[in-house]
Design an enzyme around this catalytic site. Structure first.
Site, PDB file in Angstrom:
ATOM      1  N   ARG A  71      -1.631   3.869   5.816  1.00 60.65           N
ATOM      2  CA  ARG A  71      -2.918   4.369   5.316  1.00 60.65           C
ATOM      3  C   ARG A  71      -4.033   4.081   6.318  1.00 60.65           C
ATOM      4  NH1 ARG A  71      -6.453   1.718   0.947  1.00 60.65           N
ATOM      5  NH2 ARG A  71      -7.890   3.355   0.298  1.00 60.65           N
ATOM      6  N   HIS A  75      -6.583   6.753   7.998  1.00 58.04           N
ATOM      7  CA  HIS A  75      -8.036   6.618   7.893  1.00 58.04           C
ATOM      8  C   HIS A  75      -8.684   6.510   9.270  1.00 58.04           C
ATOM      9  CE1 HIS A  75      -8.563   5.298   3.422  1.00 58.04           C
ATOM     10  NE2 HIS A  75      -7.567   6.159   3.561  1.00 58.04           N
ATOM     11  N   ASN A 100     -12.435   2.416   2.427  1.00 56.16           N
ATOM     12  CA  ASN A 100     -11.731   1.473   3.300  1.00 56.16           C
ATOM     13  C   ASN A 100     -11.747   0.039   2.803  1.00 56.16           C
ATOM     14  OD1 ASN A 100     -11.046   3.500   5.104  1.00 56.16           O
ATOM     15  ND2 ASN A 100     -12.839   3.175   6.400  1.00 56.16           N
ATOM     16  N   HIS A 196       2.738   9.196   0.594  1.00 57.23           N
ATOM     17  CA  HIS A 196       2.490   8.406  -0.617  1.00 57.23           C
ATOM     18  C   HIS A 196       3.787   7.936  -1.260  1.00 57.23           C
ATOM     19  CE1 HIS A 196      -1.798  10.235  -1.273  1.00 57.23           C
ATOM     20  NE2 HIS A 196      -1.785   9.239  -0.407  1.00 57.23           N
TER      21      HIS A 196
END
Length: 331
Positions: A71, A75, A100, A196
């Site tokens: 992740r 990001h 975040n 995911h």
């Protein structure tokens, strides 16, 4: 009569040739494309083994580091490109932006950086470490291996105000727009969202969908009715918003197609995930990844391909960046 000394010009020319050859090689490397496979070469021949060792120890100490680092890489790349800007600490840095605040695994990257600074001082960027670590964590969860192009430089700017990431309630149209802005197509969108399969999300992110969808007083009608009480029990209405729930029910922490199959049966936790099945443009891609529609797509191979593409978003080169000594601060 003065003494006559035999002079061999090779004594001067050979060392000069060696110096010039080394200089020419170094300058030539500056013009080779970066990032690229094998970028560091002899300058840091064991970069991948060092990162892999750190990843393994941290995975077995806490498997949650796997989705955390994957992740984090996503990001990072979606804000100012894959430049490690998400790693920078500070009062208004990307790390302080709401999406975040739940990122984890910064210690893993710093540990790898510390070891690499001992083995290859001021050579390997934090952005490259993050890209390698994301790949290695995926492999440990049963996912594919892919060659990671290296040679990114670290960015010097990190602003919370720049953080504008795909959200948990985004429609397919909005997600397509966000991905297209990063030169990623609709198939990349579906495949990367399927990361995911090893992910989790905080209850506060999606709870309303299971209790009061769009202020209707009822759950989202696209959710399988048998799935609603299961999530409601894990995320009570007045419970801890930070409590985390697996995004791939029944196969948490394992890289597989179970996540995609859950979408097929209305068991997607996030609205932005479930719409990938209900939307007529993305549903065929999900079906191809599940082997339900020809031509089939192999999830592992396609995930590796899309991760490779994502890792090249707006990379810093030349004077655009630096090699940080510490990943949490600019030099």
């Amino acid at each position: 009569m003065g003494r006559v000394t035999n002079f061999n010009p090779l004594c001067v020319l050979l060392p000069l040739f060696i110096v010039l050859a080394a200089t020419a090689t170094a300058q030539a490397n500056l013009f080779l494309p970066r990032p690229r496979i094998g970028y560091y070469g002899s300058a840091c021949w064991n970069v991948e083994s060092i990162v892999r060792s750190v990843v393994r120890s941290n995975y077995f100490a806490n498997p949650a580091n796997a989705p955390g680092i994957l992740r984090m890489h996503f990001h990072d790349c979606f804000v100012r490109g894959c430049d490690g800007s998400v790693l920078l600490d500070g009062p208004n840095s990307e790390r302080t932006a709401i999406p975040n605040l739940s990122l984890r695994g910064f210690n893993v990257i710093e540990e790898a950086k510390t070891q690499l600074e001992i083995a290859c001082p001021r050579t390997v960027s934090c952005a490259d470490i993050l890209a390698l670590a994301a790949r290695d964590f995926v492999v440990l969860t049963g996912g594919p291996w892919w060659a990671v192009p290296l040679g990114r430089l670290d960015g010097r700017v990190s602003l919370a105000s720049d953080v504008d990431l795909p959200g948990p309630t985004d429609s397919v149209a909005v997600q397509k727009q966000r991905f297209a802005a990063k030169n990623l197509n609709t198939q990349d969108l579906v495949v990367l969202a399927a990361g995911h399969t090893i992910g989790t999300a905080g209850c506060g992110v999606f709870r309303n969908r299971f209790f009061n969808y769009n202020n209707t007083g009822s759950p989202d009608p696209t959710i399988n009715p048998s799935f609603v009480p299961q999530i409601q029990a894990q995320c009570p209405l007045n419970g801890n918003a930070a409590a985390r729930v697996a995004l791939d029910t029944g196969s948490e922490g394992q890289f597989d197609t179970s996540y995609l199959n859950n979408l097929r049966f209305g068991r997607g936790v996030l609205e932005s995930d479930q719409v990938l099945w209900t939307n007529p443009e993305t549903r065929p891609i999900v079906e191809r990844l599940l082997g339900l529609r020809f031509p089939f797509l192999l999830f592992g191979s396609e995930f590796a391909r899309s991760m490779y593409k994502m890792s090249l978003i707006e990379v810093k080169t030349g004077l655009d960046g630096e090699i940080r000594r510490v990943c949490s601060a600019v030099n």
